[in-house]
Design a protein around this motif. Structure first.
Motif, mmCIF file in Angstrom:
data_model
loop_
_atom_site.group_PDB
_atom_site.id
_atom_site.type_symbol
_atom_site.label_atom_id
_atom_site.label_comp_id
_atom_site.label_asym_id
_atom_site.label_seq_id
_atom_site.Cartn_x
_atom_site.Cartn_y
_atom_site.Cartn_z
ATOM 1 N N VAL A 170 0.862 -1.176 0.000
ATOM 2 C CA VAL A 170 0.000 0.000 0.000
ATOM 3 C C VAL A 170 0.899 1.227 0.000
ATOM 4 N N TYR A 171 0.641 2.141 -0.926
ATOM 5 C CA TYR A 171 1.476 3.321 -1.105
ATOM 6 C C TYR A 171 0.802 4.566 -0.548
ATOM 7 N N LEU A 172 1.614 5.512 -0.113
ATOM 8 C CA LEU A 172 1.122 6.826 0.289
ATOM 9 C C LEU A 172 0.927 7.674 -0.958
ATOM 10 N N LEU A 173 0.094 8.685 -0.863
ATOM 11 C CA LEU A 173 -0.192 9.516 -2.035
ATOM 12 C C LEU A 173 1.064 10.148 -2.633
ATOM 13 N N ASN A 174 1.995 10.568 -1.778
ATOM 14 C CA ASN A 174 3.202 11.223 -2.306
ATOM 15 C C ASN A 174 4.155 10.249 -2.990
ATOM 16 N N GLN A 175 3.873 8.954 -2.921
ATOM 17 C CA GLN A 175 4.702 7.950 -3.599
ATOM 18 C C GLN A 175 4.161 7.606 -4.988
ATOM 19 N N LEU A 176 2.970 8.058 -5.295
ATOM 20 C CA LEU A 176 2.305 7.678 -6.544
ATOM 21 C C LEU A 176 2.644 8.629 -7.681
ATOM 22 N N ASP A 177 2.602 8.089 -8.895
ATOM 23 C CA ASP A 177 2.726 8.919 -10.089
ATOM 24 C C ASP A 177 1.385 9.575 -10.395
ATOM 25 N N VAL A 178 0.295 8.829 -10.152
ATOM 26 C CA VAL A 178 -1.060 9.324 -10.384
ATOM 27 C C VAL A 178 -1.893 8.974 -9.157
ATOM 28 N N ALA A 179 -2.537 9.973 -8.564
ATOM 29 C CA ALA A 179 -3.362 9.761 -7.377
ATOM 30 C C ALA A 179 -4.666 9.057 -7.752
ATOM 31 N N PRO A 180 -5.260 8.322 -6.811
ATOM 32 C CA PRO A 180 -6.566 7.716 -7.090
ATOM 33 C C PRO A 180 -7.603 8.819 -7.319
ATOM 34 N N ASP A 181 -8.638 8.478 -8.062
ATOM 35 C CA ASP A 181 -9.629 9.493 -8.409
ATOM 36 C C ASP A 181 -11.029 8.902 -8.305
ATOM 37 N N VAL B 116 -16.788 2.644 -7.287
ATOM 38 C CA VAL B 116 -15.391 2.281 -7.496
ATOM 39 C C VAL B 116 -14.595 3.510 -7.938
ATOM 40 N N TRP B 117 -13.415 3.631 -7.367
ATOM 41 C CA TRP B 117 -12.482 4.697 -7.725
ATOM 42 C C TRP B 117 -11.616 4.253 -8.901
ATOM 43 N N THR B 118 -10.970 5.198 -9.547
ATOM 44 C CA THR B 118 -9.873 4.877 -10.442
ATOM 45 C C THR B 118 -8.660 4.773 -9.528
ATOM 46 N N PRO B 119 -8.019 3.602 -9.456
ATOM 47 C CA PRO B 119 -6.926 3.447 -8.485
ATOM 48 C C PRO B 119 -5.721 4.318 -8.826
ATOM 49 N N GLY B 120 -4.891 4.552 -7.807
ATOM 50 C CA GLY B 120 -3.644 5.264 -8.022
ATOM 51 C C GLY B 120 -2.719 4.433 -8.892
ATOM 52 N N GLN B 121 -1.708 5.097 -9.459
ATOM 53 C CA GLN B 121 -0.772 4.385 -10.333
ATOM 54 C C GLN B 121 0.664 4.687 -9.940
ATOM 55 N N LEU B 122 1.479 3.671 -10.108
ATOM 56 C CA LEU B 122 2.913 3.806 -9.928
ATOM 57 C C LEU B 122 3.571 3.068 -11.080
ATOM 58 N N ASN B 123 4.414 3.759 -11.792
ATOM 59 C CA ASN B 123 5.092 3.178 -12.968
ATOM 60 C C ASN B 123 4.092 2.616 -13.971
ATOM 61 N N GLY B 124 2.974 3.302 -14.138
ATOM 62 C CA GLY B 124 1.979 2.897 -15.123
ATOM 63 C C GLY B 124 1.087 1.740 -14.702
ATOM 64 N N GLN B 125 1.233 1.263 -13.464
ATOM 65 C CA GLN B 125 0.444 0.130 -12.979
ATOM 66 C C GLN B 125 -0.466 0.566 -11.835
#
Length: 134
Positions: A33-44, A113-122
């Motif tokens: 589980v990642y924190l928001l500041n670790q994500l490339d794209v925040a959940p929406d 359902v949210w659009t999940p956050g992304q890290l490295n395109g995943q």
């Protein structure tokens, strides 16, 4: 002598089964589980954060009468948006009556359902803290 051999065989077999079971359980670790500041794209939330607040407000208004009547303080709720966009692992950090806590958890669990956050395109799971003022 045969009883001793059988007992030893049984104990060794049991040990092997336990080792295999333990090794399988450690490979099914929970997703990170990642924190928001670790994500490339925040959940929406569909329609944005304001729409999420609107969903919460309407759901709280439509709760059974008296559920939230005694709440006058700010409440903090931690939760995870999993990589499928579902709200999970809800934890209410502020002590509130059980009935209100159950209703808040239900509202969040049943949110769209949210659009999940992304890290490295995943898509990845991400941690959220939500303050609610009654």
């Amino acid at each position: 002598m045969t009883h001793t051999v059988f007992r030893d065989f049984f104990l060794i077999s049991l040990l092997v089964v336990m080792m295999v079971s333990c090794s399988h359980s450690s490979t099914s670790e929970p997703a990170e589980v990642y924190l928001l500041n670790q994500l490339d794209v925040a959940p929406d939330f569909e329609g944005g954060y304001n729409q999420f607040i609107r969903y919460l407000s309407e759901s709280i208004k439509n709760a059974p009468e008296g559920t939230f009547d005694q709440l006058e303080e700010k409440i903090f709720i931690d939760f995870v948006i999993d990589k499928e966009g579902k709200v999970r692992q809800i934890s209410i950090k502020t002590p509130i009556p059980l009935r209100a806590a159950r209703e808040l958890k239900s509202i969040l669990e049943n949110s769209p359902v949210w659009t999940p956050g992304q890290l490295n395109g995943q898509p990845v799971a991400s941690f959220q803290t939500l303050p609610i003022k009654f």
